[in-house]
Each structure stands twice: as C-alpha cells, then as structure tokens.
Design a protein around this motif. Structure first.
Motif, PDB file in Angstrom:
ATOM      1  N   ILE A 287      -9.523   1.371  -3.391  1.00 57.51           N
ATOM      2  CA  ILE A 287      -9.493   2.098  -4.217  1.00 57.51           C
ATOM      3  C   ILE A 287     -10.340   2.190  -5.143  1.00 57.51           C
ATOM      4  O   ILE A 287     -10.825   1.082  -5.785  1.00 57.51           O
ATOM      5  CB  ILE A 287      -7.858   2.012  -5.012  1.00 57.51           C
ATOM      6  CG1 ILE A 287      -6.724   1.863  -3.911  1.00 57.51           C
ATOM      7  CG2 ILE A 287      -7.580   3.113  -6.164  1.00 57.51           C
ATOM      8  CD1 ILE A 287      -6.523   3.522  -3.342  1.00 57.51           C
ATOM      9  N   LYS A 288     -11.125   3.220  -5.306  1.00 60.60           N
ATOM     10  CA  LYS A 288     -12.076   3.440  -6.654  1.00 60.60           C
ATOM     11  C   LYS A 288     -11.373   3.649  -7.676  1.00 60.60           C
ATOM     12  O   LYS A 288     -10.853   4.870  -8.139  1.00 60.60           O
ATOM     13  CB  LYS A 288     -12.922   4.508  -6.395  1.00 60.60           C
ATOM     14  CG  LYS A 288     -13.760   4.277  -5.021  1.00 60.60           C
ATOM     15  CD  LYS A 288     -15.051   5.300  -4.879  1.00 60.60           C
ATOM     16  CE  LYS A 288     -14.566   6.778  -4.771  1.00 60.60           C
ATOM     17  NZ  LYS A 288     -15.417   7.636  -4.473  1.00 60.60           N
TER      18      LYS A 288
ATOM     19  N   ALA B  16      -2.789   2.158  -5.122  1.00 61.30           N
ATOM     20  CA  ALA B  16      -2.546   1.594  -3.617  1.00 61.30           C
ATOM     21  C   ALA B  16      -1.051   1.925  -3.321  1.00 61.30           C
ATOM     22  O   ALA B  16      -0.752   2.478  -2.229  1.00 61.30           O
ATOM     23  CB  ALA B  16      -2.905   0.256  -3.559  1.00 61.30           C
ATOM     24  N   SER B  17      -0.220   1.652  -4.196  1.00 60.97           N
ATOM     25  CA  SER B  17       1.288   1.929  -3.838  1.00 60.97           C
ATOM     26  C   SER B  17       1.549   3.428  -4.080  1.00 60.97           C
ATOM     27  O   SER B  17       2.352   4.132  -3.101  1.00 60.97           O
ATOM     28  CB  SER B  17       2.138   1.252  -4.998  1.00 60.97           C
ATOM     29  OG  SER B  17       2.035  -0.121  -4.953  1.00 60.97           O
TER      30      SER B  17
ATOM     31  N   ILE C 253       2.373   8.554  -0.405  1.00 64.16           N
ATOM     32  CA  ILE C 253       2.127   9.560  -0.149  1.00 64.16           C
ATOM     33  C   ILE C 253       2.164   9.730   1.634  1.00 64.16           C
ATOM     34  O   ILE C 253       2.711  10.516   2.008  1.00 64.16           O
ATOM     35  CB  ILE C 253       0.545   9.969  -0.572  1.00 64.16           C
ATOM     36  CG1 ILE C 253       0.588  10.230  -2.002  1.00 64.16           C
ATOM     37  CG2 ILE C 253      -0.092  11.120   0.256  1.00 64.16           C
ATOM     38  CD1 ILE C 253      -0.827  10.481  -2.284  1.00 64.16           C
ATOM     39  N   ILE C 254       1.694   8.427   2.248  1.00 66.17           N
ATOM     40  CA  ILE C 254       1.503   8.584   3.404  1.00 66.17           C
ATOM     41  C   ILE C 254       2.881   8.525   4.263  1.00 66.17           C
ATOM     42  O   ILE C 254       3.244   9.077   5.210  1.00 66.17           O
ATOM     43  CB  ILE C 254       0.992   7.480   3.811  1.00 66.17           C
ATOM     44  CG1 ILE C 254      -0.759   7.631   3.732  1.00 66.17           C
ATOM     45  CG2 ILE C 254       0.794   7.238   5.521  1.00 66.17           C
ATOM     46  CD1 ILE C 254      -1.617   6.338   3.783  1.00 66.17           C
ATOM     47  N   PHE C 255       4.030   7.900   3.489  1.00 68.42           N
ATOM     48  CA  PHE C 255       5.387   7.803   3.977  1.00 68.42           C
ATOM     49  C   PHE C 255       6.159   9.069   3.634  1.00 68.42           C
ATOM     50  O   PHE C 255       7.349   8.781   3.700  1.00 68.42           O
ATOM     51  CB  PHE C 255       5.890   6.611   3.845  1.00 68.42           C
ATOM     52  CG  PHE C 255       5.230   5.397   4.619  1.00 68.42           C
ATOM     53  CD1 PHE C 255       5.690   5.229   6.095  1.00 68.42           C
ATOM     54  CD2 PHE C 255       4.267   4.574   4.129  1.00 68.42           C
ATOM     55  CE1 PHE C 255       4.907   4.320   6.789  1.00 68.42           C
ATOM     56  CE2 PHE C 255       3.677   3.449   4.929  1.00 68.42           C
ATOM     57  CZ  PHE C 255       3.963   3.517   6.434  1.00 68.42           C
TER      58      PHE C 255
ATOM     59  N   ASP D 171      -3.322  -6.342   0.447  1.00 70.52           N
ATOM     60  CA  ASP D 171      -3.282  -7.744   0.095  1.00 70.52           C
ATOM     61  C   ASP D 171      -3.449  -8.100  -1.333  1.00 70.52           C
ATOM     62  O   ASP D 171      -3.470  -7.200  -2.039  1.00 70.52           O
ATOM     63  CB  ASP D 171      -4.493  -8.126   0.977  1.00 70.52           C
ATOM     64  CG  ASP D 171      -6.066  -7.956   0.322  1.00 70.52           C
ATOM     65  OD1 ASP D 171      -5.842  -7.184  -0.828  1.00 70.52           O
ATOM     66  OD2 ASP D 171      -6.777  -7.901   1.193  1.00 70.52           O
ATOM     67  N   ASP D 172      -3.503  -9.273  -1.816  1.00 75.02           N
ATOM     68  CA  ASP D 172      -3.420  -9.699  -3.122  1.00 75.02           C
ATOM     69  C   ASP D 172      -4.626  -9.090  -3.910  1.00 75.02           C
ATOM     70  O   ASP D 172      -4.517  -9.252  -5.176  1.00 75.02           O
ATOM     71  CB  ASP D 172      -3.563 -11.313  -3.340  1.00 75.02           C
ATOM     72  CG  ASP D 172      -2.115 -11.683  -2.687  1.00 75.02           C
ATOM     73  OD1 ASP D 172      -1.268 -11.171  -2.602  1.00 75.02           O
ATOM     74  OD2 ASP D 172      -2.181 -12.939  -2.167  1.00 75.02           O
ATOM     75  N   ASP D 173      -5.924  -8.981  -3.172  1.00 72.12           N
ATOM     76  CA  ASP D 173      -7.061  -8.392  -3.820  1.00 72.12           C
ATOM     77  C   ASP D 173      -7.202  -6.870  -3.906  1.00 72.12           C
ATOM     78  O   ASP D 173      -8.111  -6.253  -4.541  1.00 72.12           O
ATOM     79  CB  ASP D 173      -8.283  -8.936  -3.052  1.00 72.12           C
ATOM     80  CG  ASP D 173      -8.328 -10.331  -3.014  1.00 72.12           C
ATOM     81  OD1 ASP D 173      -8.145 -11.142  -4.420  1.00 72.12           O
ATOM     82  OD2 ASP D 173      -8.893 -10.894  -2.090  1.00 72.12           O
ATOM     83  N   GLY D 174      -6.027  -6.255  -3.396  1.00 74.25           N
ATOM     84  CA  GLY D 174      -6.059  -4.487  -3.635  1.00 74.25           C
ATOM     85  C   GLY D 174      -6.650  -4.059  -2.414  1.00 74.25           C
ATOM     86  O   GLY D 174      -6.467  -2.569  -2.344  1.00 74.25           O
TER      87      GLY D 174
END
Length: 301
Positions: A58-59, A88-89, A94-96, A170-173
């Motif tokens: 994500i930017k 990200a969430s 959106i996708i689901f 993941d934890d780093d996004g």
C-alpha cells in the motif's frame, strides 16, 4: 490371554485383535485393497489445480489534514470519523464484498471459467467447459427444457470465489493474494483482474468524494464573510484538489504490485498421495471394526 466366552463384557486386548486379524486376514486384505483402488481412482479423477500469487503493498501517500484545520474540516464534513483506516484491511474488504463480487458475476465467461470448468489443456492453454452448463462455441449458458438458464446462482459463484482466493497481510504490511484454479493461466488473469478492479473502484470512490468535497467547500467559501475562515477553506480546497490530482494520475491507486502473478507450472493440488493414504487407512480400520463386531456377535450368541 484368551477371551472368556461366558463373559460378553470382557474386552479384547491387542493380542486377541492381532489373532483375529490373522484369522480374518483375507477379509482385511480385501477391505484394504478396495480402499486403495477406490482412493487411487478418485484421486486420478480429480483435476490438477494451480495456485498463482501476487505480492502487493500500500502506498501511504494520501495528504493529511493539518492539525490547525482539523476543527474546520470536521465542521464542513471532511474530518475523519473513524481515524486512519487500515488500507490493507480496506482492500481486503473490497475484494470480498458483495458489490465487488457481483460485478465479477456479471461476466459470463468469468463465471463459466470459475464454476463450469471441467478440464484444462496445457498445449492450447484453453479451458474445457461442462457442456451441460456452458456452450463455449456460442459463449452463452445452456437453456434447459423449462426455459431456464443453467448459469449458477450468485450464491454458488460467491462460495466458489471465496474458496478459490486467499488474502494474507503480514506483519510488515505486505499483502499476498493467492488464487487457485485448474487453469494456471486463468488463476494469473484473475489475480490481475481482481487487483485492477479493486484499484479502479478505490480510485473512483476517491474522485467522487473529492468532487463532492470541492463542491461543498466552494459553497461554504461563497457563504463565508470571515477572511480567516475563507483562507482555511481555500487551504482545504487545495488539499482536495491535490487528492483529486493524485487519484487521476495514479495507476495503482490502492494496491501497488511488488511481485506480479505468473503462470505456475507446478501444481498445488490435489495431494493424491495423502488422499490414497487416508482412504486406504480408513478402509483398513473399517475392516478391523467389522471383524471385531462380527467376533463379538458370535461370542454373544
């Protein structure tokens, strides 16, 4: 140890069970071989499946409302009511989401490829469809005798879509989206389509919100006579224009691709060896249960 035939409640120990197995070895062998053959036939019937993956990020470049304008932004309806949204969430939702999947459901070839696919040819890289449901020559759904379309319902498509896609953060996004299908080409194309459609929707939403905000701010600017407030409204207008500009020029508005999907050559499933082991072992255990019950019944007579 021997079994007391006059006491039906007495349990059979392992030695007795082993003795029964030797006595009924032919029956155990028949059960086990039957299970092995059935599991082998079933596993070979299942088509190979391939999983394509893409790695996204994500930017975080959205302009933030300066602190000194926070109160005014809230007043004119531009302040955040939920704080900073995890993008990200947000992308996963959106996708689901039903509105996103319904847009995919409107494309008949995509629905047929996902739900009515029967096999895949590596040589021609084409999908063979179940002729009872989809006519690949005419590119339309088969009409049944009662004049109803054989197109799967939205609920059936929704379930198949959800079973085929996996979304991990993941934890780093970093975001990994995986899609599984009998066609490695279709799996790759679906990931590209999903990413592009999600970016397109988020971009259109941002443009719409920015346009509506600009219209509202311009009205507020005309109605205000206080120079300090007009200056702050002008600053907010500049921010909304900046958001609109970035949305217009950005190709990957929500998701940026770090590692795009490829056509996988190695299958991800089914695990035929595991299927054969589980089914064969189940039939072996079933044979033991059968001879145990048979022996107990004879002893109770």
């Amino acid at each position: 140890m021997t079994v007391d035939r006059n006491n039906p409640d007495e349990s059979i120990d392992l030695l007795d069970l082993f003795a029964l197995m030797l006595k009924e070895k032919f029956l155990v062998l028949v059960f086990t071989i039957t299970g092995a053959l059935l599991s082998l036939s079933y596993s070979l019937y299942l088509p190979d499946k391939y999983t394509s993956t893409t790695l996204l990020y994500i930017k975080e470049d959205s302009p933030q409302t300066p602190e000194q304008f926070g109160a005014l932004a809230n007043y004119v309806g531009l302040g955040s009511t939920t704080g900073q949204v995890n993008k990200a969430s947000f992308g996963r939702e959106i996708i689901f989401s039903h509105f996103f999947i319904r847009k995919l459901y409107a494309e008949d070839l995509l629905v047929a490829s996902l739900v009515a696919a029967e096999s895949y040819s590596e040589d021609t890289q084409t999908i063979t469809f179940n002729k009872k449901f989809y006519d690949s020559d005419r590119k339309n759904w088969v009409i049944s005798d009662n004049q109803t379309s054989s197109k799967p319902t939205y609920s059936e498509f929704y379930k198949t879509y959800n079973d085929s896609i996996n979304f991990d953060i993941d934890d780093d996004g970093f975001i990994e989206i995986a899609f599984t299908h009998i066609s490695p080409l279709f799996a790759k194309e679906m990931l590209e389509k999903i990413t592009n459609e999600a970016n397109s929707w988020a971009k259109e939403k941002a443009l719409l919100e920015a346009t509506q905000s600009l219209e509202f701010l311009k009205k507020e600017l005309l109605s205000s006579s206080i120079s300090s407030i007009k200056q702050k409204i002008n600053d907010l207008i500049s921010q909304e224009l900046s958001k609109k500009m970035k949305a217009n020029v950005s190709i990957d508005y929500l998701f940026s691709t770090l590692d795009g999907p490829i056509i996988q050559e190695k299958k991800s499933g089914p695990n035929r060896a595991l299927i054969c082991i589980i089914v064969t072992l189940s039939f072996f255990l079933l044979s033991l249960i059968y001879i145990f019950l048979k022996h107990s019944r004879v002893n109770n007579i």
